[in-house]
Design a protein around this motif. Structure first.
Motif: not given
Length: 204
Positions: A83-97
């Motif tokens: 929050x102090x840096x207004x920095x976001x991170x994400x990871x998400x997975x998609x299968x072959x379908x």
């Protein structure tokens, strides 16, 4: 009666003293994320191992769990924030379908890795004003997995401050993982190497 007034005044003074003590001390010891970043030569400090959908990776312990899902496509995405840096991170997975569903949207012959990445990039571009997208490049071979990396800059709202989106799609096993690091453009120049460090820490 006089004793009662004196005792009441004494208790009131104690309450005021304790309130001042309890509210002042955290401020003395508190060091925000910006100061910790500066102390660590503008690198995010103290990486710790995280897990998402079959893989491990490391990010700074300054990140905490985030609940904003506006910048991801899937509800089960892992989102983190400083929050102090207004920095976001994400990871998400998609299968072959899911990857094949993205691939179907392209008329040219596009492999599944590029289909997932390009579809995500297009959706991000469409969500921004005055966007600029860098050239798509393969991730470094030292990471150990096949992948693509790209940066997008733009404004969430018209005339808003510009943000930078570091985006990488990595093929790991039978899934495709999209990693993002998002923050104000003015702050992101010194965090690109931190994003690369996250990718370098990926383990199956």
């Amino acid at each position: 009666m006089l004793i009662f007034v004196i005792m009441k005044t004494f208790h009131f003074c104690i309450v005021l003293f304790l309130f001042a003590l309890l509210t002042a001390c955290p401020g003395i010891n508190y060091e925000n994320a910006q100061k910790k970043l500066e102390k660590n030569n503008m690198d995010l400090p103290d990486p710790i191992k995280q897990y998402h959908n079959g893989i491990h990776y490391k990010i700074s312990n300054l990140f905490e769990d985030g609940y904003d899902k506006d910048f991801v496509l899937k509800d089960d995405a892992s989102t983190k924030v400083i929050y102090d840096l207004a920095l976001n991170f994400s990871v998400e997975a998609f299968d072959k379908k899911e990857a094949k569903a993205f691939q179907f949207a392209f008329t040219d012959s596009v492999d599944l890795l590029n289909a997932v990445h390009d579809q995500y990039i297009i959706k991000r571009q469409n969500s921004l004003f005055n966007q600029f997208t860098s050239i798509k490049k393969p991730i470094d071979k030292s990471i150990g997995f096949k992948g693509i990396i790209q940066t997008i800059q733009g404004e969430t709202y018209e005339f808003d401050k510009s943000s930078s989106y570091f985006m990488a799609t990595v093929e790991i096993g039978n899934a495709y993982y999209v990693f993002q690091m998002i923050g104000l453009k003015e702050n992101m120049g010194y965090l690109y190497d931190d994003f690369l460090s996250i990718l370098n820490s990926i383990e199956k």
